[in-house]
Design a protein around this motif. Structure first.
Motif, short mmCIF file in Angstrom:
data_model
loop_
_atom_site.label_atom_id
_atom_site.label_comp_id
_atom_site.label_asym_id
_atom_site.label_seq_id
_atom_site.Cartn_x
_atom_site.Cartn_y
_atom_site.Cartn_z
N THR A 378 -1.94 -14.52 4.12
CA THR A 378 -2.62 -14.31 5.15
C THR A 378 -4.19 -13.23 4.43
N PHE A 379 -4.44 -12.48 5.24
CA PHE A 379 -5.49 -11.41 4.65
C PHE A 379 -6.19 -10.86 5.67
N ALA A 380 -5.76 -10.08 5.35
CA ALA A 380 -7.06 -8.54 6.73
C ALA A 380 -8.21 -7.35 6.03
N VAL A 381 -8.87 -6.82 6.90
CA VAL A 381 -9.86 -6.44 6.77
C VAL A 381 -9.90 -5.12 7.28
N TYR A 382 -10.16 -4.11 6.22
CA TYR A 382 -9.92 -2.92 7.12
C TYR A 382 -10.98 -1.82 6.53
N LEU A 394 -1.72 1.38 3.88
CA LEU A 394 -2.53 2.19 2.34
C LEU A 394 -2.60 2.57 1.20
N MET A 395 -1.16 3.11 0.78
CA MET A 395 -0.36 3.48 -0.05
C MET A 395 -0.41 2.32 -1.16
N VAL A 410 -8.94 10.27 -7.43
CA VAL A 410 -8.70 10.90 -6.25
C VAL A 410 -9.58 10.56 -4.99
N LYS A 411 -11.00 10.67 -5.52
CA LYS A 411 -12.08 10.76 -5.00
C LYS A 411 -12.07 9.00 -4.34
N ASP A 412 -11.81 8.53 -4.97
CA ASP A 412 -11.55 6.89 -4.75
C ASP A 412 -10.63 6.70 -2.93
N LEU A 413 -9.68 7.58 -3.25
CA LEU A 413 -8.72 7.68 -2.36
C LEU A 413 -9.63 8.07 -0.29
N ALA A 414 -9.62 9.58 -1.21
CA ALA A 414 -11.06 10.19 -0.28
C ALA A 414 -12.49 9.22 0.61
N GLN A 431 4.68 -8.70 4.82
CA GLN A 431 3.33 -7.01 4.52
C GLN A 431 3.86 -6.49 3.31
N GLN A 432 3.70 -7.26 2.41
CA GLN A 432 3.05 -7.20 0.91
C GLN A 432 2.08 -7.19 0.80
N VAL A 433 1.33 -6.16 -0.33
CA VAL A 433 -0.26 -6.36 -0.32
C VAL A 433 -0.13 -7.14 -1.91
#
Length: 695
Positions: A378-382, A394-395, A410-414, A431-433
């Motif tokens: 499946t796909f999801a959009v966040y 997110l992790m 780190v700025k990519d996480l931000a 539930q696995q990306v």
């Protein structure tokens, strides 16, 4: 001067922290004026001989940290680092700067009460936010996310000068066992392994991996110093001179003056261009150097050591382990690996290191997903507002991006948490990306602004596609359209070659059409494999940057894919680009010949006459000099190049289109002389059967 409870406690803790070889992470919440006044007065109560400061209101004796000079301070230490978060919280700088704090030192964060802080704007992230967002009023989600992570960590929390959560002190670490100048047994083992590369079998590289602060760079310098005493000449390369500074400084301290030239820093592009030779090549921060460059270095140097940071702040090294080490398995069987686990400057349970790792997601271990090709994915959009409710996803996403792309920071996480114009599209199963793509929503500029970009009067932050279309491609009206840029696409390395990346791009195209997107685009450092992947998925090239990326030594390409766009208009842009590239190849002297053939297109060429073809036939038979027929060969090649073998295409494109010098050509195609290469070309021309009049 009255003592404050905060600094009175810090004074007591500092000596204990030094004995335990840990740093003290301390967070003080409260009123700005009160906290600042208390800090400026209280610093005199603790050991703060070397004070570093992030944010406003730094005292005169402090070293003010910024992103611009953080590389210049690599290898330095401080007793106290104060972060004034009232003036902003620069995630990238704060994650990187923790490494400056020495054992027994204090990491002090001054901030508003958490409940109020997470509702405030963060002006320090203004460079992460696209036009027209105003960073001074935008309320992002990074601070709330970071505070949630912080409250799970071993950190001393103060509120209004009252201790509300004490530090959980770790046990005393056993003393390090090593022989000087090494500090840990791990470092001594690494130095021994480096020297063994010099004395062992050729073509058996060594890979050193470590987290920050384990002494791997110092180990390179220590080993080079020992080899210099044996009159060995060592070269070191890295993504930047600053990245090699630690190794060079250790070397300089250990060797006699007359041996100082036995270790030299040479940029990797110069190493490849000039075909430098050395007894041993050291490559520091190898994960930040693209795999194709590393592969060329392996081919050029028979004795080589790669060192890389696994969870660095300038880009993580986990993708390096999978991508490049697979190449070593194939081409250098018997290569060795050493991992440095023991920290040099503080113990393994240092609470500040754990805080930085976990709050900035630098220590996430991404397990290989269990993928069943027979089950539906499946796909999801966040978007930014979704991540606080989906921290596990997110992790996984950030770990996957870190694993797949050497420049993830780190700025990519931000950005994921703060930028409302970013979308993450995931491919998931149980539930696995499995894979994900990072999309930047761009364009939609007003006509006046698009014209200003076209005339070079404005640059619009966060709208790379619109900027390219309006300025470089002279299509300002397209900058007014809604555009989606695929910034990153990542599939777990163990699931690659199963068309999951292409499936993601198909999903993105479908979603883009549903959202009235004019066209999709992407920009990346181009190589042959990546170009083929994007072309296979319907993207066409429309621009190639003239300069090369410092980290990748690759040219940046812009590619487009029509959604609601006029397909013929995009095709015309692609053809215009291909013809312009052919005419300007002199501006791309280092461009790979395979890319030249894939991207450039010569203008239509007339057929040769019978007499001209006869001249080429005589050249192919070795009866005419190349100089006499080069113009005819060029005209013939422009007409027939797609019908030739890949080898002959490459040789003639390098000779006729790129006009490489003979020394370049002989190196590129492994010929001993120009005569031998021309004879080989002649033989291939004869076998091609194409030196005949067009039917």
């Amino acid at each position: 001067m009255p003592e404050t409870p905060l600094f009175s406690l810090l004074q007591q803790w500092q000596q204990q922290a030094a004995l335990l070889r840990i740093r003290l992470p301390v967070v003080a919440q409260g009123n700005y004026e009160t906290l600042l006044s208390m800090t400026l007065e209280g610093l005199s109560q603790v050991n703060a001989n070397k004070l570093y400061w992030i944010g406003s209101a730094a005292p005169e004796n402090a070293v003010q940290l910024s992103n611009k000079q953080r590389y210049q301070l690599l290898g330095t230490e401080c007793d106290v680092l104060v972060i004034n978060a009232f003036s902003g919280f620069d995630a990238d700088l704060i994650a990187a700067s923790a490494g400056y704090v020495k054992a027994g030192g204090i990491w002090l964060l001054l901030c508003p009460p958490f409940a109020a802080w997470q509702l405030q704007a963060n002006p320090a992230h203004k460079n992460l936010l696209p036009f027209p967002i105003d960073a001074s009023s935008h309320n992002g989600n990074f601070i709330p996310f970071w505070l949630k992570q912080l409250q799970k960590q071993n950190v001393a929390l103060f509120e209004h000068n009252t201790l509300i959560q004490p530090l959980n002190w770790p046990h005393l670490a056993p003393p390090q066992q090593a022989t000087s100048p090494c500090i840990t047994a791990d470092q001594l083992d690494a130095v021994t392994a480096i020297k063994a590369v010099m004395s062992g079998h050729r073509r058996r590289p060594l890979v050193l991996t470590a987290d920050r602060g384990r002494g791997k760079s110092a180990a390179l310098g220590i080993a080079a110093a020992a080899l210099a005493e044996q009159q060995k000449r060592v070269v070191i390369t890295a993504p930047s001179p600053q990245a090699a500074e630690m190794a060079l400084s250790h070397f300089a301290r250990l060797v006699r003056p007359e041996l100082q030239q036995h270790l030299r820093f040479i940029p990797f592009d110069q190493l490849l261009k000039d075909e430098e030779k050395a007894d041993l090549l050291l490559v520091d921060e190898a994960a930040a150097i693209p795999t194709p460059v590393l592969q060329k270095l392996v081919k050029q140097f028979s004795r080589i050591v790669f060192a890389t940071t696994e969870h660095g702040y300038e880009g993580t090294g986990r993708g390096f382990q999978l991508r490049f080490q697979q190449h070593l398995d194939t081409h250098c069987p018997g290569w060795k690996k050493r991992h440095l686990q023991q920290p040099i400057r503080y113990q393994e349970q240092d609470p500040l290191e754990q805080l930085i790792f976990h709050c900035f997601l630098l220590k996430q271990q991404l397990k290989p997903p269990q993928f069943n090709a027979n089950q539906q994915a499946t796909f999801a959009v966040y978007q930014a507002t979704d991540w606080l409710d989906n921290p596990t996803t997110l992790m996984q996403v950030f770990s996957l991006l870190s694993l797949a792309h050497y420049q993830t920071q780190v700025k990519d996480l931000a950005s994921l948490l703060d930028n409302p114009y970013l979308r993450v599209i995931t491919l998931e199963q149980q539930q696995q990306v499995l894979g994900c793509a990072l999309i930047s929503v761009e364009g939609g500029l007003e006509q006046t602004l698009a014209k200003q970009v076209f005339y070079g009067e404005r640059r619009v932050q966060g709208h790379l596609l619109a900027q390219n279309l309006a300025f470089h491609l002279a299509q300002p009206e397209l900058a007014e359209k809604t555009l989606w840029r695929v910034m990153r696409i990542a599939v777990h390395p163990e699931l690659q070659r199963q068309q999951l990346g292409s499936k993601l791009l198909q999903l993105i195209a479908t979603l883009a059409i549903q959202n009235d997107v004019y066209c999709l685009g992407t920009s990346f450092g181009v190589n042959k494999d990546l170009l083929q992947f994007w072309q296979h998925n319907g993207y066409i090239a429309v621009r190639l940057g003239h300069s090369t990326d410092k980290a990748s030594a690759e040219h940046s390409i812009v590619m487009l894919h029509a959604c609601h766009a006029d397909v013929q208009q995009l095709s015309a842009m692609q053809q215009q680009f291909a013809e312009a590239l052919y005419l300007s190849l002199q501006h791309y002297p280092q461009l790979d010949t395979a890319l030249v053939l894939a991207l450039a297109s010569p203008p239509p060429a007339d057929a040769l006459s019978l007499a001209e073809l006869q001249q080429l036939q005589l050249f192919a038979a070795g009866k005419r000099p190349y100089e006499l027929v080069s113009h005819l060969l060029s005209q013939w090649f422009n007409r027939h190049y797609r019908q030739l073998s890949e080898v002959l295409q490459l040789e003639l494109a390098a000779l006729l289109w790129q006009r490489h010098s003979w020394p370049q050509l002989l190196r590129q195609f492994n010929f001993a002389s120009s005569k031998a290469m021309l004879a080989n070309i002649g033989e291939q021309l004869q076998r091609s059967g194409l030196l005949m009049p067009d039917s």
